[in-house]
Design a protein around this motif. Structure first.
Motif, short mmCIF file in Angstrom:
data_model
loop_
_atom_site.label_atom_id
_atom_site.label_comp_id
_atom_site.label_asym_id
_atom_site.label_seq_id
_atom_site.Cartn_x
_atom_site.Cartn_y
_atom_site.Cartn_z
N UNK A 24 0.69 -1.15 -0.02
CA UNK A 24 0.17 0.02 -0.15
C UNK A 24 0.84 1.34 -0.18
N UNK A 25 1.95 1.37 0.62
CA UNK A 25 2.85 2.41 0.84
C UNK A 25 3.56 2.66 -0.59
N UNK A 26 3.92 1.65 -1.18
CA UNK A 26 4.45 1.75 -2.59
C UNK A 26 3.37 2.28 -3.46
N UNK A 27 2.08 1.86 -3.38
CA UNK A 27 1.08 2.49 -4.15
C UNK A 27 0.97 3.79 -4.00
N UNK A 28 1.04 4.32 -2.70
CA UNK A 28 0.99 5.76 -2.37
C UNK A 28 1.80 6.48 -3.19
N UNK A 29 3.04 6.01 -2.85
CA UNK A 29 4.27 6.74 -3.50
C UNK A 29 4.15 6.88 -4.94
N UNK A 30 3.79 5.96 -5.48
CA UNK A 30 3.50 5.65 -7.17
C UNK A 30 2.38 6.87 -7.57
N UNK A 31 1.30 6.98 -6.95
CA UNK A 31 0.42 7.77 -7.11
C UNK A 31 0.58 9.46 -6.94
N UNK A 32 1.53 9.77 -6.06
CA UNK A 32 2.01 11.21 -5.86
C UNK A 32 2.64 11.62 -6.99
N UNK A 33 2.64 13.18 -7.25
CA UNK A 33 3.11 13.68 -8.36
C UNK A 33 4.49 13.34 -8.71
N UNK A 34 5.02 13.27 -10.00
CA UNK A 34 6.23 12.83 -10.26
C UNK A 34 7.43 13.31 -9.66
N UNK A 35 7.31 14.64 -9.43
CA UNK A 35 8.47 15.57 -8.89
C UNK A 35 8.45 15.22 -7.17
N UNK A 36 7.71 14.60 -6.91
CA UNK A 36 7.81 14.00 -5.32
C UNK A 36 8.07 12.55 -5.41
N UNK A 37 7.75 11.65 -6.27
CA UNK A 37 7.89 10.27 -6.00
C UNK A 37 9.41 9.96 -6.73
N UNK A 38 9.74 10.77 -7.38
CA UNK A 38 11.16 10.53 -7.93
C UNK A 38 12.10 10.54 -6.75
N UNK A 39 12.05 11.55 -5.85
CA UNK A 39 13.03 11.72 -4.60
C UNK A 39 12.64 10.98 -3.51
N UNK A 40 11.48 10.48 -3.31
CA UNK A 40 11.21 9.54 -2.14
C UNK A 40 12.10 8.23 -2.14
N UNK A 41 12.68 8.05 -0.97
CA UNK A 41 13.57 7.00 -0.93
C UNK A 41 12.76 5.77 -0.29
N UNK A 42 12.04 6.05 0.75
CA UNK A 42 11.38 4.82 1.36
C UNK A 42 10.12 5.57 2.32
N UNK A 43 9.34 4.71 2.78
CA UNK A 43 8.32 5.21 3.54
C UNK A 43 8.12 4.06 4.69
#
Length: 142
Positions: A24-43
């Motif tokens: 679910x956390x991976x899905x949340x990261x994937x649905x975030x805007x590209x400028x954000x999910x590109x720099x998120x390393x982990x949740x």
């Protein structure tokens, strides 16, 4: 005899909740805007706090100020009856500086000529064989 699916269910059953949470956390990261999910390393979700690690300090602040995007994504999952176990009350963004590894230092070494070695054998037979090898090496040009 158990089927493969039953065996996998038996092995993964204790970890099923954590695996579902990570998906679910991976899905949340994937649905975030590209400028954000590109720099998120982990949740990571601990209790009611969602920790988000980023690789840039400016993005840390930007995600913190726009955390309503994450809450809206989670709400949309809940309305679709998915990821019901993820319900954070607070979002914390973290940035940790990592040094870029330096390339290894250049090591210098010197080569000896192949036929220039000392024979330390004490037995006459061995000493004779080594001398033959030494003569063969010296006679060939590389």
């Amino acid at each position: 005899m158990k089927t493969a699916q039953e065996i996998l269910n038996h092995i993964l059953n204790p970890y099923n909740n954590k695996l579902q949470e990570k998906r679910c956390l991976k899905k949340i990261i994937a649905l975030m805007p590209r400028k954000y999910n590109k720099y998120i390393t982990s949740c990571l979700l601990k209790g009611d706090i969602l920790y988000i690690n980023v690789s840039h300090p400016a993005l840390r602040q930007e995600i913190f100020y726009n955390k309503n995007i994450i809450f809206s994504i989670i709400k949309s999952f809940h309305s679709a009856n998915q990821c019901l176990n993820i319900n954070p009350k607070k979002i914390v963004t973290m940035y940790k500086y990592k040094k870029i590894p330096k390339p290894p230092k250049e090591t210098k070494f010197f080569l000896k000529e192949a036929g220039d070695f000392e024979i330390k054998a004490k037995k006459k037979d061995l000493k004779k064989k080594f001398e033959e090898i030494k003569n063969l090496i010296n006679s060939k040009s590389f």
